[in-house]
Structure formats: structure tokens, C-alpha cells
Scaffold this motif. Structure first.
Motif, PDB file in Angstrom:
ATOM      1  N   ARG A 486      11.762   6.268  -3.768  1.00  0.00           N
ATOM      2  CA  ARG A 486      11.337   4.711  -2.744  1.00  0.00           C
ATOM      3  C   ARG A 486       9.857   4.492  -2.704  1.00  0.00           C
ATOM      4  O   ARG A 486       9.081   4.919  -1.790  1.00  0.00           O
ATOM      5  CB  ARG A 486      11.040   5.301  -1.456  1.00  0.00           C
ATOM      6  CG  ARG A 486      13.469   5.738  -1.273  1.00  0.00           C
ATOM      7  CD  ARG A 486      13.853   4.359  -1.583  1.00  0.00           C
ATOM      8  NE  ARG A 486      15.225   5.138  -1.569  1.00  0.00           N
ATOM      9  CZ  ARG A 486      16.557   4.878  -2.087  1.00  0.00           C
ATOM     10  NH1 ARG A 486      16.786   3.521  -2.319  1.00  0.00           N
ATOM     11  NH2 ARG A 486      17.618   4.777  -2.099  1.00  0.00           N
ATOM     12  N   PRO A 487       9.246   3.297  -3.462  1.00  0.00           N
ATOM     13  CA  PRO A 487       7.754   3.618  -4.058  1.00  0.00           C
ATOM     14  C   PRO A 487       7.542   2.496  -3.108  1.00  0.00           C
ATOM     15  O   PRO A 487       7.878   1.419  -2.319  1.00  0.00           O
ATOM     16  CB  PRO A 487       7.756   2.804  -5.343  1.00  0.00           C
ATOM     17  CG  PRO A 487       9.250   1.960  -5.464  1.00  0.00           C
ATOM     18  CD  PRO A 487      10.142   2.770  -4.875  1.00  0.00           C
ATOM     19  N   GLN A 488       6.280   2.687  -2.413  1.00  0.00           N
ATOM     20  CA  GLN A 488       5.039   2.096  -1.119  1.00  0.00           C
ATOM     21  C   GLN A 488       4.155   1.485  -2.155  1.00  0.00           C
ATOM     22  O   GLN A 488       3.122   2.201  -2.685  1.00  0.00           O
ATOM     23  CB  GLN A 488       5.558   3.097  -0.139  1.00  0.00           C
ATOM     24  CG  GLN A 488       6.442   3.091   0.470  1.00  0.00           C
ATOM     25  CD  GLN A 488       6.714   3.740   1.559  1.00  0.00           C
ATOM     26  OE1 GLN A 488       5.023   3.323   2.769  1.00  0.00           O
ATOM     27  NE2 GLN A 488       7.751   4.237   2.320  1.00  0.00           N
ATOM     28  N   PRO A 523      -5.483   0.580  -4.498  1.00  0.00           N
ATOM     29  CA  PRO A 523      -4.351   0.903  -3.979  1.00  0.00           C
ATOM     30  C   PRO A 523      -3.252   1.161  -5.246  1.00  0.00           C
ATOM     31  O   PRO A 523      -3.351   0.597  -6.108  1.00  0.00           O
ATOM     32  CB  PRO A 523      -3.375  -0.239  -2.924  1.00  0.00           C
ATOM     33  CG  PRO A 523      -4.288  -1.871  -3.830  1.00  0.00           C
ATOM     34  CD  PRO A 523      -5.477  -0.661  -3.942  1.00  0.00           C
ATOM     35  N   VAL A 524      -2.380   1.799  -5.040  1.00  0.00           N
ATOM     36  CA  VAL A 524      -1.439   2.387  -6.204  1.00  0.00           C
ATOM     37  C   VAL A 524       0.421   2.014  -5.651  1.00  0.00           C
ATOM     38  O   VAL A 524       0.395   2.326  -3.973  1.00  0.00           O
ATOM     39  CB  VAL A 524      -1.099   3.436  -6.582  1.00  0.00           C
ATOM     40  CG1 VAL A 524      -3.217   3.950  -7.240  1.00  0.00           C
ATOM     41  CG2 VAL A 524      -1.190   4.751  -5.335  1.00  0.00           C
ATOM     42  N   ARG A 525       1.364   1.800  -6.328  1.00  0.00           N
ATOM     43  CA  ARG A 525       3.159   1.884  -5.862  1.00  0.00           C
ATOM     44  C   ARG A 525       3.080   3.361  -6.788  1.00  0.00           C
ATOM     45  O   ARG A 525       4.042   2.982  -7.246  1.00  0.00           O
ATOM     46  CB  ARG A 525       2.921   0.613  -6.504  1.00  0.00           C
ATOM     47  CG  ARG A 525       4.656   0.461  -6.209  1.00  0.00           C
ATOM     48  CD  ARG A 525       5.116  -0.988  -6.063  1.00  0.00           C
ATOM     49  NE  ARG A 525       6.282  -1.576  -5.518  1.00  0.00           N
ATOM     50  CZ  ARG A 525       7.324  -1.032  -6.043  1.00  0.00           C
ATOM     51  NH1 ARG A 525       7.271  -0.382  -7.102  1.00  0.00           N
ATOM     52  NH2 ARG A 525       8.355  -2.105  -5.398  1.00  0.00           N
ATOM     53  N   PRO A 528       5.820   7.602  -1.298  1.00  0.00           N
ATOM     54  CA  PRO A 528       4.393   8.875  -1.091  1.00  0.00           C
ATOM     55  C   PRO A 528       5.302  10.189  -0.970  1.00  0.00           C
ATOM     56  O   PRO A 528       4.383  11.761  -1.193  1.00  0.00           O
ATOM     57  CB  PRO A 528       4.440   8.437   0.777  1.00  0.00           C
ATOM     58  CG  PRO A 528       5.646   7.393   0.753  1.00  0.00           C
ATOM     59  CD  PRO A 528       6.000   7.321  -0.763  1.00  0.00           C
ATOM     60  N   GLY A 529       6.306  10.638  -0.831  1.00  0.00           N
ATOM     61  CA  GLY A 529       6.932  11.842  -0.572  1.00  0.00           C
ATOM     62  C   GLY A 529       6.880  12.579  -2.154  1.00  0.00           C
ATOM     63  O   GLY A 529       6.506  13.586  -1.965  1.00  0.00           O
ATOM     64  N   GLN A 530       6.742  12.039  -2.873  1.00  0.00           N
ATOM     65  CA  GLN A 530       6.697  12.663  -4.293  1.00  0.00           C
ATOM     66  C   GLN A 530       5.913  12.810  -4.701  1.00  0.00           C
ATOM     67  O   GLN A 530       5.877  13.518  -5.211  1.00  0.00           O
ATOM     68  CB  GLN A 530       7.895  11.808  -5.675  1.00  0.00           C
ATOM     69  CG  GLN A 530       9.339  11.836  -5.213  1.00  0.00           C
ATOM     70  CD  GLN A 530      10.383  12.849  -5.564  1.00  0.00           C
ATOM     71  OE1 GLN A 530       9.666  13.124  -6.244  1.00  0.00           O
ATOM     72  NE2 GLN A 530      11.575  12.956  -4.467  1.00  0.00           N
ATOM     73  N   THR A 660       2.040  -2.454   2.453  1.00  0.00           N
ATOM     74  CA  THR A 660       3.066  -2.393   3.450  1.00  0.00           C
ATOM     75  C   THR A 660       4.184  -2.746   2.407  1.00  0.00           C
ATOM     76  O   THR A 660       4.088  -4.142   1.915  1.00  0.00           O
ATOM     77  CB  THR A 660       3.263  -2.656   5.042  1.00  0.00           C
ATOM     78  OG1 THR A 660       3.087  -3.624   4.936  1.00  0.00           O
ATOM     79  CG2 THR A 660       2.500  -1.884   6.014  1.00  0.00           C
ATOM     80  N   ALA A 661       5.334  -2.735   3.245  1.00  0.00           N
ATOM     81  CA  ALA A 661       5.852  -3.437   2.209  1.00  0.00           C
ATOM     82  C   ALA A 661       7.101  -4.245   3.176  1.00  0.00           C
ATOM     83  O   ALA A 661       7.038  -4.785   3.942  1.00  0.00           O
ATOM     84  CB  ALA A 661       7.940  -2.749   1.934  1.00  0.00           C
ATOM     85  N   PRO A 662       7.058  -5.778   2.273  1.00  0.00           N
ATOM     86  CA  PRO A 662       7.453  -7.217   3.115  1.00  0.00           C
ATOM     87  C   PRO A 662       9.301  -6.923   3.978  1.00  0.00           C
ATOM     88  O   PRO A 662       9.627  -5.725   3.751  1.00  0.00           O
ATOM     89  CB  PRO A 662       8.082  -8.092   2.145  1.00  0.00           C
ATOM     90  CG  PRO A 662       7.584  -7.585   0.633  1.00  0.00           C
ATOM     91  CD  PRO A 662       7.471  -6.094   0.589  1.00  0.00           C
TER      92      PRO A 662
END
Length: 804
Positions: A486-488, A523-525, A528-530, A660-662
Motif C-alpha cells: 500500500r504505497p504512499q 520524498p519517496v513512495r 510505510p508498514g513494510q 498524501t494520497a489523492p
């Protein structure tokens, strides 16, 4: 368009016979009219005879002008012809009657440097003229042959006339090979930079064929041989420019009998009798490296770009250049006595026997030997008889295969990792189905038990162990880069800050944690959990390495921007040039031994004691980083700790998203447990019976009407005569008909029907094969609660879009 052959010659003759009959009838009428008017029979007969003569002349003329019947027009399938030509190991070309090249294979292009039209080919001497003569003979006789000579040696040309109308020539060239590898590089370098360096040192160099014809020569040799700087000797016989007196002294013919004598060195470039030969010449009184023949030869050998050494008839080294010493790991001033001293004991006899046979005039050969300093990496040793080198009887050439062997190992490692990854992904998929059934049945049983019941704790224990097993499958999927991410868009310091408190508790009292953050980080995409799992895994491994010393240590976690020079040092073939943000995890532990370092990212490889590690920690880290588009490197020196560096590409569209995601891509807020009840008809399609049973019972308990099917075809049969379902929940990979195919067919009858896919494979991997809009995804294993939440989320989103 009608072909010319459609004109029938018999019909043409029928028309011409009619015209002749009319002409004869006209002659007869004219004779009768003359006889009636003047009554003279002789004159009337003359008219008849003249008509007959004219008719005969006309018949002969018409026969000469009669059209030649030709066969039906032939349409040639040149793609088929070219495919057949490509299947031949020989160079093949086809020309038509007008001399136009209509087809040729790749071997022809390789041999002649393109697609020149025969006979105008780049051949030595008058080869093109000989080929033209052979071509004319082939048109005349049907076949012809010619013996020619090209840049790579002798060529036999076989020409044959062919085609239904015999209007094509097939040109087949046998026996020559285009220069490749070392020969191709020498051809270019002798006429370029290497040739200039040799010329500046007084060395004349040329590459010749086995028959003595020049393929390439440096400027000094061309000038000395022809007597003019503009002279050319390519494609000529080198012996034609040299003279030898009765005493064996060799001179340039153009310089006369009083010219400076020459010393020649010939190095065959392979064990093939037709292999090219590198020829080098120096003036006997040139004085290279201090003067004298021995010094001349040593200076010449030192200039060679590849490893060369000379051995006398007793098998002892007489000369060795720097390239040979470097490839054989010979220290300066420590030249061994015999070539066998360089190799391992098992290869000594083979090397000595090959040198003995070469000194007796045997054929050149190549041996794969293992050097004493590098016994695990075989190298290629070429052995050939030396000609014209005085005391030297054998010439050795050593090729350093270190880089080639390294690349082979990397390819083998990548292939092995890919195979293990595919196996891990398949095992995880099947295991996820089993865990889904176990967790689901535990959830259903817990609904019938309350805390304090005798079975409640046992069920909770089963569920907890199932979740641990699910975590293990996620590690397998992470290694094989098939997990659902779930990339952010995020900042690495934020991720490190989230886990820093947990890390301080994990490190214990004897390990100090230091966190550093750089400035102006891109910033990177990523998920976060991984990424948190990556940091924790690396930190735990570092802690274990430091605690093994018994004194603790210091763990440093640093985020920083990466200069482009650092990426270049890593190698652009490994890390593409670009902007990266780096995460460094360093420790002061025991370090990683050099023999272990290449294996640390392999699954199930661990140096920990039995029962203290699964060997999936670093392989999971590797999989997460690679699936996130990043790169990871481990640098370590034994006893000085280790540093793991992770490069993540800077996200280019980060400014627009502002971290943030759209809104359109954000997941719908989770509903409370009490809001999960619903109504409507759900079509459930799942090929695993145990998973289907759990999902059917769970959805029925939430108030839905469930229509269950074991595959796509059964689902379509079930839908016949049934109203539009409220939702379709389907597995992706199923026998007979898979989920996406079923969804497409259902949407033909019910457009915009909501679909929830579930699968043990990764969502990212599956979405490449799912070309459907407005579909949701639920990864396995899932609990009853997660299934109910996902179902409710899809229905809420459908209502927000305006229902059906």
C-alpha cells in the motif's frame, strides 16, 4: 491486373488464319476479274501465284511475331525464403535477373559488413572480378564455383541458377567467419590508438590471415612497407613487401638491400589453423629497452594488451609481460621458473604435457586451468608453438576470466533467486487458502463462545498461531516480491521516528541507538508498514551481531540525500542514474565474513544457531526494497561491523500530492463492527471448498443472501434466471474460468456491477492482468471481520457513485 500468360497463343493463331483466308480469297477474285476482262489465262495465273507468295511471306512473319507462352505469374514469399536462408549456417544471398539483391540472411550481413550486392563484395585482390565471372557462368551453365579470400580468410562461393523461370541466382558463401571478440578488437585498435602507441615505440604491427594477407596494419608498418605515408597494404600478401637474403636476414623490399634488418614476432590468435596471426616487427638495432635482441623482445611483449609469456624448450619461462603477470597474480620480481608453478597440483601435469607437445610442433590448444591463488575460478591458458623467437619454443597466452566468471555467478544467482521466488509465491498462495479457512473457522467458533469458556482460550491460541503463520507467508511473498503493498508518498525520517521507540526497547541496555537525519531529503513512495519492517529486521540483525561480541555496541540509523557521484561508484548498470534518498543502518558488531556476504539475501540462509533464525529476515528486506523500486547493498569488513545502505528513488510527483494520497484513491473509512450488517444478494465464487464454506457462512451471518459457485462457468449457470446480484466476490485464479473473465462476462449483462476480488497472490501482480475498472481487492488470508468490512466498503463506495 491480368498476367501476360492469360493470352492464349492458340486463339491468337485462329485469328491470324482467318485473316490469311480473306487474303487468299481476295487474290482469287482478282484473278477471275482479270480473266474476264482481258481473257488472258497467263496473267490471271500470275495474280494467283502472287497472292500465294504474299500469303507465305505473311505466314512466316506471323510465326516470327507469335507471342511466347509463359507460365503463370509467380508470387514469391520472400519472408519464407529469408526464414529458410536464416536456417543455414552459410552466408546466403539471392539476386534477380537484373542483378538486384532481393534476399540475404544475417550471416551474409555479418560476413560482408552489410548487404552489398554480389559480385561487388569486399574481397581480397580481384575477388569481385572472379565472382562476376562465376556469376556469368552460373547464368549460362546453371552452377558455378569460385575460391575467394575475405577479411577473415578463405571463402568458397557456390552460385546456382534457380526459380520457376530460372531468373534468380542463389549465392552461397562457405568457410569464412566474420572477425569477432579479440580479433575484431585488434583489427580496430591496430589501426587506431594501440597502433599509434606501438609505432611511437618503434614497433610495426599487423594482423594477417593464416595465408599471410594483411587485415590491418599500423601507420609505421604501412609507410615502411610501401615507402609512402599514403600507401596501403590491406588485403595484400605481407611477404610481397619483405625480402630475405641467404643468411635469413629480413628487410623491407622498398628500402633496398642496405635497409635495417628486421626481427619478426608472430602470435597466432587461436588454435584454428585458419586463425589470424598478430605480427610485430622491430629493427634489430632499434635499441628498445636498452638494446639487444632480448631487450627488443621484452619491450615488445610489454606493449601487448593481453597476457603473453614465452617458454623455452626446457619448459622454463624466458619472458612474461605485465598483463600475464597480473592475470596470474605474479608479484614483481617473483617470476616462477615453470608454468606449472602457477597452477594447482591437479593441473600441473596437463600444463607440462601441453607445453611439451607444443614445443615439438604440435597444434595450438586451450586449457582451462586453476591458478594457485584463485583455485575456484578457472582461467583460459592458450599454448602454441613459437616461430622466429630465438630460444623461445612455446608461447603462452593467459586470459583473465575474473570479470566473466563474476558475471556468470551473478546470472546464476539471479536465476536461482527467481526460481526460489516463484516457488515461494506458489507455496504462499496455497498456504494462504489454508490459513483463510483456519482463521475463518476460528472466528466463527469465537462467535459461539465468550471469554471464560473452556474452549475460548484454545481457539484464541489456534487463531494466534494462524496469524503467525500468515506473517510467515507474508515474508515469503516479500522475498518473491509478490506481496500486496500500500504505497504512499512519505519522508524516510517519519518512518524511522515511528519505530525508534520500539527499537530502543529491542536493543536492550548494552546497545546504543543513534538516529541521524539529513537535510533536504526527497520524498519517496513506499509502503510505510513494510519500510518499518525493513528497519526493524536490519536493527535486530545488527543487535544480534553486536551482542555476539559480548560487549554490546552502537547502532546508527541515518537518512540522507545521495550525491550523483555515489550512484556512479555503485555502477549505472546496477543502479540507474537519478535522484535517491538513502537509509543507512550501521553497527559495530563482528562484521560479515567475505564468504558469507554474497549469500546474506538468500532465503533460509542464516549463520544463527538452529532454532534462532528462519533465514527469511534479510531476504524479506531485499524483497520489500526491490518491490518498492529501490536497491540495497551490504558493506562489511570482518571485525569492523556492517553497513546496509538502501537507495529509494525520489518520487517525482510528490509536490503535487504534498505527501498524501489523492482523495479519490484514499480507502473508505472503516465501518464499526455494529455497522457491518447488510442486505442483498452476493455471488460468491471460490474454487477452494473450505474457503468458500467459511466465506458463505460469514456473509450469511451478516444478513446477506449468498449464491456460491466453485468456478466461473458454474457461476454463469447459477446466474441464469436470477436477478442482478448486489455484489460479486470472486477468487482471481481459478480453473476452467478465472475471476477476471467471469467479471467481464457478468458486466456485459450487468454493467457497473461491483466486484471484490480475493486472492493469495499480490494485488500489484494481479492488477497487471485485470483490465477492469471499479474493482476492489481483499488479500488472503483474511478474517471474518475483514471480509465483512471489505464487503461493506465496496457497497458503500458503490452507493457513493450512484448505485447501479
Amino acid at each position: 491486373m491480368i498476367p501476360l500468360a492469360s493470352l492464349d497463343s492458340r486463339g491468337w493463331w485462329r485469328g491470324q488464319r482467318g485473316a490469311l483466308g480473306i487474303a487468299l480469297l481476295a487474290g482469287a477474285l482478282a484473278a477471275a476479274l482479270v480473266l474476264w476482262l482481258i481473257g488472258d489465262m497467263a496473267v490471271a495465273c500470275g495474280f494467283v501465284a502472287a497472292a500465294l507468295v504474299l500469303a507465305g511471306v505473311a505466314v512466316a512473319a506471323m510465326r516470327l511475331r507469335a507471342p511466347v507462352a509463359v507460365g503463370p505469374a509467380v508470387e514469391h514469399d520472400w519472408e519464407l525464403v529469408r526464414s529458410l536462408a536464416e536456417s543455414s549456417d552459410d552466408a546466403v544471398a539471392i539476386t534477380d535477373r537484373g542483378g538486384k539483391l532481393v534476399c540475404a540472411n544475417d550471416r551474409y550481413e555479418q560476413l560482408f559488413g552489410g548487404f552489398p550486392t554480389p559480385p561487388a563484395l569486399p574481397l581480397v585482390g580481384d575477388g569481385a572480378g572472379q565472382l562476376a565471372v562465376a556469376g556469368r557462368a552460373a547464368w549460362r551453365d546453371g552452377t558455378a564455383r569460385a575460391s575467394l579470400r575475405g577479411a577473415a580468410g578463405a571463402i568458397d562461393a557456390v552460385i546456382a541458377r534457380t526459380g520457376q523461370q530460372q531468373d534468380f541466382l542463389i549465392w552461397r558463401f562457405l568457410g569464412a567467419a566474420a572477425p569477432t571478440g579479440q580479433v575484431a578488437r585488434l583489427l580496430e585498435s591496430i589501426d587506431g590508438g594501440l597502433g599509434q602507441q606501438l609505432g611511437a615505440a618503434g614497433v610495426m604491427a599487423a594482423l594477417i590471415t593464416a595465408n599471410g594477407h594483411v587485415l590491418s596494419a599500423n601507420a609505421v608498418l604501412r609507410t615502411r612497407a610501401t615507402g609512402t605515408p599514403e600507401g596501403t597494404i590491406v588485403d595484400e600478401d605481407l611477404a610481397r613487401f619483405l625480402s630475405e637474403d641467404p643468411g635469413g636476414t629480413v628487410r623491407f623490399l622498398a628500402e633496398g638491400a642496405s635497409a635495417t634488418p628486421l626481427r619478426l614476432l608472430q602470435i597466432p590468435l587461436g588454435d584454428d589453423p585458419d586463425a589470424p596471426i598478430l605480427v610485430a616487427m622491430v629493427d634489430v638495432d632499434n635499441g628498445i629497452a636498452g638494446g639487444g635482441a632480448a631487450e627488443d623482445l621484452e619491450g615488445l611483449l610489454m606493449l601487448m594488451p593481453f597476457g603473453v609469456a614465452l617458454v623455452d624448450r626446457e619448459g622454463r619461462f624466458t619472458q612474461m609481460n605485465r598483463a600475464f603477470a597480473r592475470a596470474a597474480s605474479v608479484e614483481p620480481g617473483a617470476t616462477p621458473t615453470y608454468p606449472g608453478d602457477l597452477v594447482v597440483r591437479e593441473d600441473k601435469a596437463a600444463v607440462a604435457d601441453a607445453i611439451r607437445r607444443a614445443s615439438g610442433g604440435g597444434r595450438p590448444m586451450d586449457l582451462a586451468v586453476r591458478l594457485k591463488d584463485h583455485p575456484d575460478e578457472p582461467v583460459a591458458l592458450s599454448i602454441a608453438a613459437a616461430r622466429g623467437l630465438g630460444d623461445a619454443a612455446v608461447l603462452l597466452s593467459l586470459k583473465d576470466n575474473g570479470e566473466e566468471n563474476r558475471l556468470k555467478r551473478e546470472v546464476a544467482q539471479a536465476t536461482k533467486m527467481q526460481a526460489v521466488g516463484q516457488l515461494a509465491g506458489g507455496v504462499a498462495h496455497d498456504f494462504n487458502n489454508i490459513l483463510t479457512a483456519i482463521i475463518g473457522h476460528c472466528d466463527l467458533m469465537l462467535m459461539r463462545h465468550s471469554p471464560g469458556d473452556s474452549d475460548y482460550d484454545d481457539i484464541q491460541q489456534i487463531r494466534a498461531n494462524s496469524n503467525r503463520a500468515a506473517s510467515l507467508t507474508r515474508q515469503l511473498l516479500a522475498f518473491s516480491r509478490q506481496q500486496t503493498l500500500r504505497p504512499q508518498v512519505l519522508q524516510l525520517p517519519d518512518v524511522v521516528s515511528e519505530v525508534s521507540n520500539l527499537l530502543r526497547r529491542l536493543m536492550g541496555e548494552t546497545v546504543t541507538l543513534e538516529v541521524k537525519h539529513g537535510r533536504d531529503l526527497g520524498p519517496v513512495r513506499a509502503d510505510p508498514g513494510q519500510l518499518e519492517q525493513v528497519v526493524v529486521n536490519l536493527a535486530v540483525n545488527a543487535r544480534d551481531a553486536m551482542l555476539s561480541k559480548g560487549t554490546g555496541g552502537k547502532l546508527t540509523i541515518q537518512t540522507r540525500s545521495v550525491p550523483i557521484a555515489e550512484i556512479r561508484r555503485r555502477g549505472s548498470d546496477i543502479v540507474p542514474l537519478g535522484d535517491y534518498t538513502a537509509l543507512d543502518v550501521s553497527d559495530t558488531g563482528t562484521g560479515i565474513p567475505p564468504e558469507v556476504l554474497p549469500k546474506i539475501f538468500e532465503p533460509f540462509f542464516t549463520t544463527k544457531d538452529v532454532g534462532k533464525g528462519t533465514g527469511l529476515g534479510l531476504s524479506t528486506v531485499y524483497g520489500i526494497v526491490k518491490q518498492s523500486g529501490g536497491f540495497i547493498f551490504a558493506d562489511s569488513k570482518p571485525g569492523q561491523g556492517a553497513t546496509f545502505t538502501i537507495y529509494l528513488p525520489v518520487y517525482a510527483a510528490a509536490a503535487a500530492e504534498a505527501g498524501t494520497a489523492p482523495a479519490a484513491s484514499r480507502p473508505a473509512p472503516r465501518q464499526r463492527t455494529g455497522d457491518l450488517w447488510g442486505s442483498g444478494t452476493i455471488l460468491l465464487v471460490e474454487d477452494e471448498d473450505m474457503v468458500r464454506a467459511v466465506a458463505e457462512r460469514a456473509l450469511a451471518r451478516q444478513g446477506y443472501t449468498v449464491l456460491a459457485a466453485e468456478n466461473g462457468e458454474a457461476a454463469l449457470e447459477l446466474m441464469q434466471g436470477v436477478d442482478r446480484p448486489t455484489l460479486v466476490i470472486s477468487d482471481v485464479m481459478m480453473p476452467v474460468m478465472d475471476g477476471p473473465t467471469l467479471a467481464r462476462q457478468l458486466r456485459q449483462a450487468h454493467p457497473n456491477i461491483p466486484i471484490l476480488f480475493m486472492s493469495g497472490y499480490a494485488e500489484e501482480q494481479l492488477r497487471r492482468s485485470i483490465d477492469l475498472d471499479n474493482v476492489a481487492f481483499l488479500p488472503k488470508p483474511f478474517s471474518v471481520q475483514q471480509l465483512a468490512e471489505a464487503t461493506r466498503d465496496v457497497l458503500v463506495a458503490q452507493e457513493a457513485r450512484g448505485g447501479s
